[in-house]
Design a protein around this motif. Structure first.
Motif: not given
Length: 510
Positions: A331-339
């Motif tokens: 699997h390959r995926w990305s996500g978004q983080v709110l710093d």
């Protein structure tokens, strides 16, 4: 909307369907608490309130638990993701200690709930290792050891971690960390919420939440209004403020890969290195003698790079160098983080509201933030004392974080200047099948995507939140807003808050 979403990457967790009976809202409804957002923060809050007998309704713009929570790597690590030593510099020892205690309590709560409710979610306690990256100074390990001791967390200093080429690397071992399968856990919670009368609505966009004079709240959707005594906005990035919280957070994209690996090839533990951005590693139990190795990292500011393939190549090279037993990529995926500017989320009453509560700014620790937030917001709604409220107070000021505040908000200033620049392509005719690009048309910028079938999708390149200039994300096949983290499908549908409205259609003559 479903077809547009199908173009995006899929994580290791996404084959689990949470609340499969959820349907779109039809007509007006009423409840005790309306929760917008069905990630770990929203569902955990719903669970805590349902236990106390409150009628909850949980609403999501897509499938239940199909958002950012489904893109985690699910480390349950109570210490500050950006180093405890850095947090102490910004907020002092007392608040940093309370932060650790609240995050540790979140792990304890997950452990207790999955045990009491008999949720089979692969939960297990294990060690965590922060180790000196190859060819870097070990001073960061010394500084972090002192900081972790100050906040009262158990820690052991050692030399060597069980990864290749790391026998002489300085490291810290943190006992009693944990991990689990996040969607199996949320599926179990959702079943309990439904058994207690709670209701899930999927594919339903909450466009606005207003507080009425009588203290009630109303969540407005295209298909009805939900009236409640209180509302919790747990949409990753909040939909109820234009700037109050968004200017104190910045969106970052992070990448993850899963590899097949033989069970026992490396000890079951959590691993992070000291690079910036750092790499993070864990195992997920598989079938038979096989496990899955999850490796993440290669972060960048959202919308400021479109080179996912290169980042995955770098991640894979790093992983295979330190963990030669890693086999094929599954699997390959990305996500978004709110710093946030001081590494803690914003959890509690929404600024200026009495009965609207917010959860946002998880800063790379979404699993523990989500559960800690559920304990805080549920207590506030019930009129109880909320421990650790000061740590996460949404109205807080952090003077020592002003440098982070200024640096992150320069993104918006630079972004609006892009409207004066030429387009990325001279003409829509230059757009190839499967390609997205911003093209100038007179005084306007067009977010254009040509499907593999040759069909053109042309929308305004202005984010519907506050108008920032969008950037193309070729890996996720969507449009990213670098300012506050909104995302849009190629047909213009808003995929991620704070935007709720679709991109404006554009006539091109194509």
């Amino acid at each position: 909307m479903g077809n547009s979403n199908d173009l995006r990457s899929k994580s290791l967790w996404m084959d689990i369907e949470v609340a499969p009976d959820a349907r779109p809202l039809e007509g007006d409804q009423a409840c005790d608490v309306i929760i917008a957002g069905s990630g770990i923060a929203g569902i955990s809050t719903g669970y805590e309130l349902a236990l106390k007998g409150l009628a909850v309704m949980i609403v999501d713009r897509g499938r239940i638990a199909g958002g950012i929570t489904a893109r985690t790597t699910a480390h349950l690590a109570p210490l500050c993701d950006d180093l405890t030593s850095e947090m102490i510099k910004l907020r002092g020892e007392e608040i940093s200690r309370a932060f650790y205690e609240s995050q540790a309590a979140a792990v304890d709560r997950i452990e207790a709930v999955q045990k009491r409710e008999a949720i089979d979610c692969d939960f297990r306690r294990l060690d965590g290792y922060l180790f000196q990256a190859l060819n870097t100074d070990s001073k960061i390990i010394d500084d972090e050891l002192d900081a972790v001791r100050k906040v009262g967390a158990p820690v052991h200093r050692l030399v060597g971690v069980p990864l290749a080429h790391c026998g002489n690397q300085h490291a810290l071992r943190y006992p009693r960390q944990a991990t689990f399968h996040p969607l199996k856990y949320l599926k179990g919670l959702a079943e309990i919420i439904e058994a207690k009368g709670g209701v899930f609505y999927s594919e339903t966009i909450v466009r606005e939440i207003e507080e009425r004079k009588d203290g009630s709240v109303a969540a407005k959707t295209d298909s009805g209004v939900i009236t409640a005594k209180a509302a919790v906005v747990a949409t990753n990035s909040p939909i109820v403020d234009t700037l109050a919280l968004h200017t104190k957070m910045a969106p970052y994209r992070t990448y993850a890969m899963a590899f097949a690996i033989k069970r026992g090839a490396i000890p079951d533990a959590l691993y992070w290195d000291t690079l910036d951005p750092y790499h993070y590693v864990r195992l997920q139990p598989g079938e038979g003698a096989a496990d899955t190795l999850i490796v993440g990292g290669a972060d960048h500011k959202s919308g400021e790079a479109d080179d996912a393939d290169l980042r995955f190549e770098a991640l894979e090279a790093w992983a295979r160098n330190l963990i030669p037993a890693a086999k094929n990529v599954t699997h390959r995926w990305s996500g978004q983080v709110l710093d946030t500017i001081d590494y803690a989320g914003f959890i509690g009453r929404n600024p200026g509201s009495q009965n609207i509560y917010v959860h946002t700014g998880d800063s790379g620790q979404g699993m523990t933030h989500g559960v800690a937030g559920s304990l805080i917001n549920s207590a506030l709604i019930l009129g109880d004392t909320a421990k650790w409220q000061e740590v996460y107070e949404p109205t807080r000021k952090t003077p020592s974080g002003i440098g982070n505040f200024v640096r992150e908000n320069l993104t918006a200033v630079k972004n609006f200047a892009e409207y004066l620049a030429p387009g990325e392509l001279k003409s829509l005719d230059d757009l190839k099948p499967g390609q997205g690009a911003v093209v100038r048309q007179g005084l306007s910028k067009i977010a254009a995507y040509r499907g593999k079938d040759g069909a053109l999708h042309a929308r305004s390149a202005a984010c519907t939140h506050i108008g920032c200039h969008l950037h193309w994300n070729s890996f996720e096949t969507c449009w990213d807003c670098p300012c506050h983290g909104s995302q849009f499908a190629v047909d213009g549908t808003a995929l991620n808050a704070p935007a709720v409205s679709a991109l404006a259609d554009v006539k091109t003559g194509d």
